[in-house]
Design a protein around this motif. Structure first.
Motif, PDB file in Angstrom:
ATOM      1  N   ASP A   1       2.180   1.744  -3.485  1.00 48.62           N
ATOM      2  CA  ASP A   1       1.110   2.221  -4.373  1.00 48.62           C
ATOM      3  C   ASP A   1       0.615   3.611  -3.992  1.00 48.62           C
TER       4      ASP A   1
ATOM      5  N   LYS B   1      -1.108   4.318  -1.458  1.00 44.85           N
ATOM      6  CA  LYS B   1      -2.469   4.203  -0.941  1.00 44.85           C
ATOM      7  C   LYS B   1      -2.407   4.408   0.571  1.00 44.85           C
TER       8      LYS B   1
ATOM      9  N   ALA C   1       0.837  -1.208   0.000  1.00 46.86           N
ATOM     10  CA  ALA C   1       0.000   0.000   0.000  1.00 46.86           C
ATOM     11  C   ALA C   1       0.868   1.252   0.000  1.00 46.86           C
TER      12      ALA C   1
ATOM     13  N   HIS D   1      -5.236   3.028   2.968  1.00 43.84           N
ATOM     14  CA  HIS D   1      -5.209   1.580   3.169  1.00 43.84           C
ATOM     15  C   HIS D   1      -4.030   1.172   4.053  1.00 43.84           C
TER      16      HIS D   1
ATOM     17  N   SER E   1       4.002   6.899   2.170  1.00 43.80           N
ATOM     18  CA  SER E   1       2.824   6.586   1.345  1.00 43.80           C
ATOM     19  C   SER E   1       2.220   7.848   0.722  1.00 43.80           C
TER      20      SER E   1
END
Length: 352
Positions: free
Chosen positions: A241, A243, A238, A246, A350
């Protein structure tokens, strides 16, 4: 096998499966033969990381040596073992029997303090039988050298992917079930290589799939407990990505499971460090299997790490490892709360 919907695979059935898959090791062959024929050695050492196999063979040897005789059975566990008391027990004639069994588990004597016992084992009482069970040993120790020369020492390491898959497939076949290669790989990803955990999760899975012919990935997802390391892998996915929501949700799930933030930080650091190693090896042209062997990952998981590592630049991974060290230092010096420190680390890496 089945009672009130709860599956239990008998220890005898499990033992037979493992006998078949472990025969290549000469020390193992000797142990198996001793148990089978009853021609037993006076000294055995079972050691290694695989606790499940150690326990299985510990119990098999106990049964073979002394059966259900409790009068002449002595069990010692932990590091507070008196060697003098052990020798006195060994020198005492068994009570209405031909054998006296002394089991010493995780006593640490194969690292230090075993010299006196090593001397005794050069010529022990003929009625005394010794069974040592250890996770870690020092092969340079006097006790190990004595036991390996006078008795039988067998190492139980983490089993490789092929052996574990055959073992699982054997259990699946015994229950007249089917499982695809993809589902089998997913099951191992969920359980890891620890055989005790595999057995426990397979019992749950067979119970859940009692009325079904084939076990699917959906069944595994529904009933099997995801390892913490799988949570960490998904969290880093995550992060890669970007994200963020998440990634934080996965972190909060771990906190809800009572995982300490410091342990989560350690696992995140370990993950980034593994990815850094994997990226370097992949860049040198190594194949997944070789990469797995070099960094200590099962072959069926190494490919996923290679894929995950490819989603980061090498410099990003290096900085992430350093950031984990800095976060740990900030926590230990009291400059930052442990929960907050890990959360900020996740947010930092992230962010888009």
């Amino acid at each position: 096998m089945w009672m009130r919907g709860i599956y239990r695979l008998s220890s005898t059935a499990i033992f037979k499966f493992m006998l078949y898959y472990l025969r290549k090791d000469t020390h193992m062959q000797r142990l198996i033969q001793d148990i089978k024929t009853g021609q037993l050695n006076h000294i055995y050492l079972l050691y290694g990381e695989e606790a499940y196999l150690r326990k299985q063979y510990r119990d098999r040897l106990k049964e073979a040596i002394i059966g259900d005789d409790t009068m002449n059975y002595h069990y010692y566990e932990g590091k507070d073992i008196s060697v003098g008391e052990i020798i006195d027990q060994a020198e005492t004639m068994p009570f209405f029997a031909q054998r006296r069994l002394i089991v010493l588990e995780n006593g640490g004597l194969f690292k230090s303090g075993g010299e006196q016992l090593a001397e005794y084992l050069n010529a022990p009482a003929q009625t005394a039988y010794f069974l040592f069970v250890e996770t870690e040993i020092d092969k340079r120790s006097k006790l190990y050298k004595t036991v390996s020369s006078k008795g039988c020492a067998v190492e139980f390491g983490i089993q490789d992917e092929t052996t574990l898959k055959r073992w699982i497939l054997g259990m699946v076949k015994k229950e007249n079930k089917k499982i695809s290669e993809a589902a089998l790989n997913y099951f191992l990803e969920m359980t890891g290589t620890d055989m005790e955990n595999i057995k426990k999760e397979s019992e749950k899975l067979f119970s859940y799939c009692m009325e079904k012919e084939a076990i699917t990935e959906a069944d595994i997802e529904q009933i099997c407990t995801r390892r913490i390391s799988s949570h960490i892998f998904d969290m880093v996915n995550a992060i890669a990505d970007r994200k963020q929501k998440h990634a934080l949700e996965l972190y909060y799930e771990l906190l809800a499971l009572k995982e300490p933030p410091m342990r989560i930080l350690f696992l995140i650091a370990r993950q980034f460090n593994l990815l850094l190693q994997v990226k370097d090896l992949s860049g040198k042209g190594y194949q997944n299997k070789t990469i797995g062997e070099k960094v200590g990952l099962p072959g069926f998981i190494a490919g996923k790490y290679v894929t995950q590592a490819s989603r980061f630049k090498r410099e990003e991974l290096r900085r992430a490892v350093e950031a984990c060290v800095e976060a740990e230092e900030a926590i230990k010096t009291g400059r930052m709360n442990d929960n907050m420190s890990v959360e900020l680390l996740i947010i930092r890496y992230s962010s888009k």
